[in-house]
Design a protein around this motif. Structure first.
Motif, PDB file in Angstrom:
ATOM      1  N   ASN A   1      11.172  11.076  42.929  1.00  0.00           N
ATOM      2  CA  ASN A   1       9.709  11.204  43.007  1.00  0.00           C
ATOM      3  C   ASN A   1       9.227  12.528  42.408  1.00  0.00           C
ATOM      4  N   ARG A   2       8.566  12.440  41.247  1.00  0.00           N
ATOM      5  CA  ARG A   2       8.148  13.653  40.535  1.00  0.00           C
ATOM      6  C   ARG A   2       6.943  14.335  41.181  1.00  0.00           C
TER       7      ARG A   2
ATOM      8  N   VAL B   1      14.310  17.545  42.555  1.00  0.00           N
ATOM      9  CA  VAL B   1      13.986  16.475  41.606  1.00  0.00           C
ATOM     10  C   VAL B   1      14.129  16.982  40.163  1.00  0.00           C
ATOM     11  N   GLN B   2      13.546  18.157  39.906  1.00  0.00           N
ATOM     12  CA  GLN B   2      13.650  18.736  38.551  1.00  0.00           C
ATOM     13  C   GLN B   2      15.094  19.025  38.179  1.00  0.00           C
TER      14      GLN B   2
ATOM     15  N   SER C   1      16.586  15.926  36.849  1.00  0.00           N
ATOM     16  CA  SER C   1      16.076  15.625  35.503  1.00  0.00           C
ATOM     17  C   SER C   1      16.778  16.498  34.464  1.00  0.00           C
TER      18      SER C   1
ATOM     19  N   ALA D   1      10.395  10.843  37.952  1.00  0.00           N
ATOM     20  CA  ALA D   1      10.627  12.069  37.178  1.00  0.00           C
ATOM     21  C   ALA D   1      11.421  11.708  35.918  1.00  0.00           C
TER      22      ALA D   1
END
Lengths: 130, 119
Positions: free
Chosen positions: B48-49, B61-62, B65, B93
């Motif tokens: 979930n971005r 989250v980042q 990615s 994301a």
């Protein structure tokens, strides 16, 4: 990359064991574990299920989850045979600790002691524990 | 060696997502490959971005990615688990994609090891 996986996957048979350790309700682990088991049947793998700790309660006869507005999915374990998933191992010590025997379960299973369960696990290629 | 990873817990609430990330980083640093990380159960929240952790905290989250971008890791979110929890394409994301549970079984067959991070 996915195409390559698909081709290789079609020709490989691995021993998959799904280890169920949680009670059927209270958390979603048991239900979502069962969803993976059902999908795995489509891949023609050598699949077995292990039930230990509170996981043995997933197979308990006579469950009624209406009062908590949950689906009683215990009957689904009886349907596994139709998916060619026939190896269900239940740990004896976990049953005994909860005052249960194989007669309390919704499906025929193989009751194994902790040492045998450990040996079965070491024979697997892939273990997913929920 | 190829290590596939299964993440079954949400970020921040549980250490599983952190441990899985650090395992992946360590494996790659040692010359192994991580072809796919599969997010199941509450693990789908890792995609979930919209999450905004505090400035002095890690951004889980980042971080996923970035791992996907740097090392070609396929980040797959289970569709059934995601829909149940409101995780949809529009909030994914970068590097994540939504697909079926078959992708988990498939990578279990393909990879040399599948390592589960959960409760």
């Amino acid at each position: 990359m996915n195409d390559e996986f698909d081709e290789d996957a079609a020709s490989t048979i691995k021993r998959f064991m799904f280890v169920n350790r949680k009670a059927p309700h209270g958390t979603i682990y048991a239900l979502e574990a069962l969803e993976v088991v059902l999908i795995s049947a489509a891949f023609d793998q050598d699949v077995s299920l292990a039930f230990l700790d509170d996981g043995v309660l997933q197979l308990r006869k006579g469950q009624d989850a209406k009062a908590i507005e949950m689906k009683n999915f215990a009957p689904t374990y009886r349907a596994l045979e139709g998916y060619d998933i026939e190896k269900l191992y239940v740990e004896r010590e976990s049953l005994e600790a909860r005052g249960m025997t194989a007669d309390d379960l919704v499906v025929p299973v193989e009751v194994v002691d902790r040492a045998r369960m450990s040996a079965l696990m070491s024979e697997q290629d892939v273990i997913m524990s929920f | 060696m190829q290590f596939a990873i299964l993440v079954n817990e949400s970020p921040y609430q549980h250490q599983a997502a952190d441990s899985a990330y650090h395992f992946a980083k360590a494996a790659i640093a040692m010359g192994h490959r991580v072809p796919r990380v599969f997010f199941y159960m509450d693990g789908v929240h890792n995609a979930n971005r919209l999450q905004e952790p505090q400035q002095d905290d890690r951004n889980i989250v980042q971080r996923w990615s970035q791992l996907a971008a740097d090392h070609d890791v396929d980040l797959v979110v289970c569709v059934a688990a995601a829909l149940r929890r409101g995780v949809k394409d529009e909030i994914l994301a970068p590097g994540f994609r939504i697909s079926g549970l078959g992708q988990l079984v498939e990578i279990g067959i393909e990879a040399d090891r599948l390592v589960t991070f959960g409760d």
